[in-house]
Design an enzyme around this catalytic site. Structure first.
Site, short mmCIF file in Angstrom:
data_model
loop_
_atom_site.label_atom_id
_atom_site.label_comp_id
_atom_site.label_asym_id
_atom_site.label_seq_id
_atom_site.Cartn_x
_atom_site.Cartn_y
_atom_site.Cartn_z
N ASP A 162 -12.96 41.39 -17.30
CA ASP A 162 -12.01 41.44 -18.42
C ASP A 162 -11.40 42.83 -18.57
O ASP A 162 -10.18 42.99 -18.65
CB ASP A 162 -12.71 41.05 -19.72
CG ASP A 162 -13.05 39.57 -19.79
OD1 ASP A 162 -12.57 38.81 -18.92
OD2 ASP A 162 -13.80 39.18 -20.69
N SER A 206 -11.39 32.93 -16.57
CA SER A 206 -11.78 34.21 -17.16
C SER A 206 -11.18 35.36 -16.37
O SER A 206 -11.31 36.52 -16.77
CB SER A 206 -13.29 34.34 -17.22
OG SER A 206 -13.86 34.07 -15.96
N GLU A 209 -18.61 39.36 -16.21
CA GLU A 209 -17.53 38.88 -17.07
C GLU A 209 -16.86 40.05 -17.79
O GLU A 209 -15.64 40.17 -17.80
CB GLU A 209 -18.08 37.88 -18.08
CG GLU A 209 -17.07 37.39 -19.09
CD GLU A 209 -15.99 36.57 -18.44
OE1 GLU A 209 -14.82 36.97 -18.55
OE2 GLU A 209 -16.31 35.55 -17.82
#
Length: 597
Positions: free
Chosen positions: A300, A514, A296
């Protein structure tokens, strides 16, 4: 001598007498534990918990009015963001509330040295043993375990306060909050790329009606920074306001961004950035372990910074993982993370103009007063000129589980009604929520979260767009399954699947909102660059601007749906819809539009 946590706290406590403890407690909140939480037994009396006490913000309506004006491109005050000090003044409690809370804490032997007060004075935080908290709040704390993933929390199902504090305390948490920040979908696919080359040639292009430039055919199987720049008309833009602009990513749950992986990503997709990196800010004991990369966090950082390069980037790592080991009497943070991060960021003089977050949970697991208070913190950031973006979730209209066949869509208000499940903080009206698309030409991703809040009413800026969508629904469609008067989301969308990232040294596909959220954030950072270069202020709170454009500057996505709760979910349609919002961005057109205001 080494002190235990309980002994350490005793240095800041004075002995209690029965006469010092306040009487006449009045029930302030009672909740039914959300599904999947099982009570294991009484919490250890010496276990230390952090109590955050929220004091009322009597001038918050005034801050909200300022925010509406400075975010409305048709208002004369557009872009006149407030300073840190001005915001703090507008959220400060009445002095009588501070006095009442201090006196109450003192009556329980909690000295001033053991209290932490936010700069605005609107939050007071104390660390106390469970036994102390139970006496203060007239309740009993228990250890609760989540039967799906084993997380353990110390919580109560109700708490009380002296009646004299009624007008001086808005809420105290973590008490009845069972909310846990969860990563959004971020589905990793570890299978190696096929040996057989794709059927298209290296220079094959896809021409899409209404899009500014043709797109590499390879983007239909693998999304890169180059793909997004082509799709969203960012190819030729060169940032110039690097010394004025900034973009940031937030991280929780021990997700760490790896520098070596970023270098490989840059070498593969953004060669000009190869010798650059990002700033790491550690909050509340946060870490950024390079030996333990997070998919994650890597996603990002790599795409937000890859798109916005060379805009300076910041990675906020907030510590305090909620699970509690009931056989250890250690100081642990059982608080949900947004307020911890908000405490820190609101105390900073300078804040990045764009901040992206890819975490969320079911709205109904968050006490309403706490959800509103956290949302008010995001409003403060917007008033200071920062754009806050959240992913819309990855369960369609369901409970966040990406498999719609196993979703449980039952209200937890005691009525056991079948309901679509909104996501939080996605449902907060003071954040910009990003849904997901896939394929070229673009269609709605079938996991794109969207719907209507049960907590926040529909804000003024989306009245027309949402009413138009609701009127387009056949009569009775999903009647009783959602709140048509609630804040509707998402606001916008971007590609959300088959992203090529580098994770633990190797490239791998990943997807979810995400992925779409940091990508859209990177584009917003470039829009801010254009405004700052032109001598204009940053965009700040985006939603009034986005809805005032009525779709201008966006590619309307009209194909697809996001199923959930045993239904096909809402459909993508002409104009705004609760699957893709207004659609995906056209940077070139948006840049022209935002420079007009």
């Amino acid at each position: 001598m080494r002190l235990s946590p309980f002994s350490f706290l005793s240095l800041f406590l004075v002995p209690l007498s029965s006469s010092a403890a306040p009487h006449h407690l009045k029930l302030r909140q009672s909740v039914t534990p959300p599904r999947h939480w099982i009570r294991l037994g009484r919490a250890p009396s010496a276990h230390i918990i952090q109590l955050r006490i929220a004091l009322p913000q009597p001038r918050f309506p005034e801050l909200e009015r300022h925010l509406a004006e400075i975010s409305n491109p048709f208002h004369g005050s557009y872009g006149e963001h407030l300073s840190k000090e001005e915001v703090e003044e507008l959220v400060a409690p009445h002095p009588s509330s501070l006095d009442a809370v201090r006196e109450w804490l003192a009556s329980h032997g909690i000295r001033s040295e053991a209290r932490h007060q936010s700069l605005a004075g609107d939050w007071v935080t104390v660390y106390v043993p469970v036994a102390q908290a139970e006496e203060m709040l007239g309740t009993e704390f228990s250890v609760w375990k989540h039967d799906k993933d084993g997380d353990v929390l110390v919580r109560t199902t109700e708490y009380s306060l002296p009646a004299l504090l009624d007008q001086h305390v808005e809420l105290i948490q973590p008490t009845t909050i069972f909310h846990r920040a969860k990563r959004l979908r971020s589905t990793l696919h570890f299978s190696p790329p096929p040996d057989v080359p794709p059927s298209f040639s290296a220079d094959a292009k896809i021409t899409i009606p209404g899009y500014a430039v043709p797109v590499d055919a390879s983007c239909n199987t693998t999304i890169t920074v180059s793909c997004l720049k082509q799709l969203y008309n960012m190819v030729n833009y060169v940032p110039q306001a690097m010394n004025k602009n900034g973009i940031a990513l937030t991280s929780y749950l021990e997700e760490f961004a790896n520098f070596a992986d970023l270098r490989k990503f840059y070498a593969d997709q953004v060669p000009a950035a190869l010798n650059t990196s990002f700033n790491v800010v550690l909050i509340n004991g946060g870490l950024n372990k390079q030996s333990d990369a997070g998919a994650e966090a890597n996603l990002d950082v790599q795409f937000a910074l890859g798109i916005s390069f060379p805009t300076p980037g910041t990675f906020y790592s907030t510590g305090g993982k909620p699970p509690f080991k009931p056989d250890k009497h250690a100081v642990v943070n059982t608080n949900e993370p947004y307020m911890t991060w908000l405490d820190f960021i609101l105390g900073q003089k300078n804040i990045p103009q764009t901040i992206s977050t890819s975490y969320g949970d079911d709205e109904q697991t968050v006490p309403r007063d706490y959800a509103r208070r956290v949302c008010a913190g995001f409003a403060q950031l917007g008033a200071r000129g920062t754009s806050i973006l959240f992913g819309s979730g990855d369960g369609g209209v369901g409970d966040g589980n990406p498999d719609p066949t196993t979703q449980i869509c039952i209200s937890n208000d005691g009525t056991n009604r079948t309901r679509f499940i909104a996501s939080f903080p996605s449902s907060c009206p003071f954040v910009t929520t990003v849904g997901g698309t896939t394929q070229i030409p673009e269609v709605a991703a079938d996991f794109s979260g969207g719907g209507f809040s049960e907590v926040f009413p529909r804000p003024w800026w989306q009245e027309a767009a949402v009413e138009k969508f609701l009127k387009s629904l056949p009569n009775g469609t999903y009647a009783g399954l959602f709140n048509p008067e609630g804040r509707a989301y998402p606001d916008v969308s971007a590609q959300a699947d088959n992203f090529k990232i580098f994770f633990r040294g190797s490239s791998t596909p990943i997807g979810g909102t995400s992925a779409s959220t940091p990508s859209f954030a990177g584009l917003v950072a470039l829009l801010n660059d254009a405004r700052l270069t032109a001598g204009k202020p940053s965009l700040g709170f985006l939603n009034p601007l986005i809805y005032s454009l009525e779709g201008k500057g966006f590619h309307d996505v009209v194909v697809g749906n996001a199923p959930g709760c045993g239904t096909p979910g809402f459909n993508a349609t002409v104009g705004w819809d609760p699957v893709t919002g207004f659609g995906t961005p056209d940077f070139g057109r948006l840049k022209e539009l935002v420079l007009q205001y």
